[in-house]
Design a protein around this motif. Structure first.
Motif, PDB file in Angstrom:
ATOM      1  N   GLU A  22      36.712  48.614  36.580  1.00 48.60           N
ATOM      2  CA  GLU A  22      37.927  49.288  37.043  1.00 48.60           C
ATOM      3  C   GLU A  22      37.590  49.960  38.373  1.00 48.60           C
TER       4      GLU A  22
ATOM      5  N   THR B 190      38.432  51.976  41.805  1.00 48.66           N
ATOM      6  CA  THR B 190      39.314  52.877  42.538  1.00 48.66           C
ATOM      7  C   THR B 190      38.752  53.065  43.937  1.00 48.66           C
TER       8      THR B 190
ATOM      9  N   GLU C  63      44.147  49.408  55.323  1.00 48.54           N
ATOM     10  CA  GLU C  63      44.534  48.973  53.985  1.00 48.54           C
ATOM     11  C   GLU C  63      44.771  47.469  53.935  1.00 48.54           C
TER      12      GLU C  63
ATOM     13  N   ARG D 240      44.502  43.880  46.327  1.00 46.08           N
ATOM     14  CA  ARG D 240      45.281  45.105  46.148  1.00 46.08           C
ATOM     15  C   ARG D 240      45.793  45.284  44.729  1.00 46.08           C
ATOM     16  N   GLU D 241      46.178  44.192  44.081  1.00 47.88           N
ATOM     17  CA  GLU D 241      46.735  44.306  42.731  1.00 47.88           C
ATOM     18  C   GLU D 241      45.664  44.523  41.676  1.00 47.88           C
ATOM     19  N   ALA D 242      44.412  44.314  42.032  1.00 42.58           N
ATOM     20  CA  ALA D 242      43.315  44.429  41.058  1.00 42.58           C
ATOM     21  C   ALA D 242      42.624  45.781  41.106  1.00 42.58           C
TER      22      ALA D 242
ATOM     23  N   THR E  32      42.877  50.298  42.148  1.00 41.50           N
ATOM     24  CA  THR E  32      43.700  51.480  42.380  1.00 41.50           C
ATOM     25  C   THR E  32      43.324  52.044  43.733  1.00 41.50           C
TER      26      THR E  32
END
Length: 331
Positions: free
Chosen positions: A28, A30, A41, A48-50, A52
């Motif tokens: 996970e 971040t 960015e 980006r979707e994978a 945070t």
């Protein structure tokens, strides 16, 4: 693994995030990034979707504490890193590199979170062109710019927090990186995009300064090895035996891009320009078994040129402002 990556929208950090998502989909991830001019960015668009994404500063103690509390490990890439900018205005380098690192160390100390600190070989100063030595983890620090001195300070903070507070931290000092998503203010992407943009490439002075080049993917592979198996409190130097002088780098770029060998301008050299960097990565290779993939600099450079040629939409919005800033400095 709940992994917090600081500076994950910057050059090396973004490539690290891409690699992590690709090779460790169970993590996970971040990303914390202030999105200063060097953070983009768009560099995370493919993942980006994978992940945070959190827009914020590593000097924001409350935000950092909240993010660290929910993490198993922190990989700290966030830094102000351009030497020319540090000479013009050292203030942001002190805030990000020193105060920001302190803020993170206090958070990982409170929550007993694993911490890996990413640093640079520039903390060691430079070597003479004919010096047979290379930097090792035992080389004394001798930084020569506001950038390298603030990175040296951050390294020393990490070492002190390990010794004084038992923080579970490792450090790595890497040589000059190149590859995708590198800001066009940096030497290699600046020359590539100059050619693509119809501008003449620029060379500091005589171009004799030597850097120990490593592809960013090789650097990040090493960071993963240190994160997973590095010994607490230890420093690992990351390098790929890629010593090349700036003149040869530019000549190779020109050749690979079909340009004449003399199709460049010499410009005013940087103040206090370090002569040579060279990394001895024996400890990393022998202890953790890491090996670079890009052992042929020419091959890595060709792949990098191809990336910038195929991703003009990424670098185009940055280019004019960067060249205007260099022109104002006569560079």
């Amino acid at each position: 693994m709940r992994l917090l990556v600081t500076g994950g929208a910057g050059f090396i950090g973004a490539n690290f995030v891409h690699r992590t998502v690709r090779e460790h989909p169970e993590y996970e991830v971040t990303v914390l990034d202030a999105l200063t001019y060097a953070g983009n960015e768009a560099s995370l668009a493919g993942v980006r979707e994978a992940i945070t994404f959190v827009h914020g500063s590593i000097t924001d103690a409350a935000l950092v504490d909240d993010l660290v509390r929910g993490s198993d490990a922190v990989v700290h890439f966030a830094a102000e890193s351009h030497n020319d900018n540090s000479l013009a205005d050292p203030g942001p380098f002190l805030q990000t590199n020193v105060v920001g690192t302190y803020t993170l160390l206090e958070a990982v100390r409170r929550h007993d979170v694993r911490f890996h600190h990413v640093s640079t070989d520039e903390v060691y100063g430079d070597l003479e062109l004919d010096d047979p030595r290379k930097f090792t983890p035992e080389t004394p620090y001798n930084p020569s710019s506001p950038y390298s001195s603030t990175k040296a300070a951050s390294d020393l903070l990490v070492r002190a927090w390990v010794r004084s507070y038992g923080v579970r931290a490792t450090l790595s000092n890497c040589s000059n990186n190149y590859g995708p998503y590198q800001h066009v203010e940096k030497f290699i992407p600046r020359q590539i995009t100059n050619v693509l943009d119809g501008r003449r490439p620029k060379l500091y002075g005589a171009g004799l300064n030597v850097r120990d080049w490593i592809h960013v993917d090789d650097h990040n592979a090493a960071v993963h090895e240190v994160l997973q198996r590095g010994r607490t409190g230890h420093t690992y130097l990351i390098g790929a035996d890629g010593e090349v002088d700036n003149r040869t780098v530019l000549a190779t770029v020109l050749e690979l891009m079909g340009q004449p060998a003399d199709a460049f301008d010499s410009v005013t050299d940087r103040a206090g320009h370090d002569l040579r960097y060279a990394i001895d990565a024996t400890k990393l290779r022998e202890e953790l078994g890491w090996r670079p993939r890009y052992t042929d600099f020419r091959e890595g450079l060709a792949a990098t040129i191809a990336w910038y040629r195929d991703n003009e939409a990424w670098w185009r919005p940055l280019k004019d402002q960067v060249e205007a800033a260099y022109a104002a400095r006569g560079q």
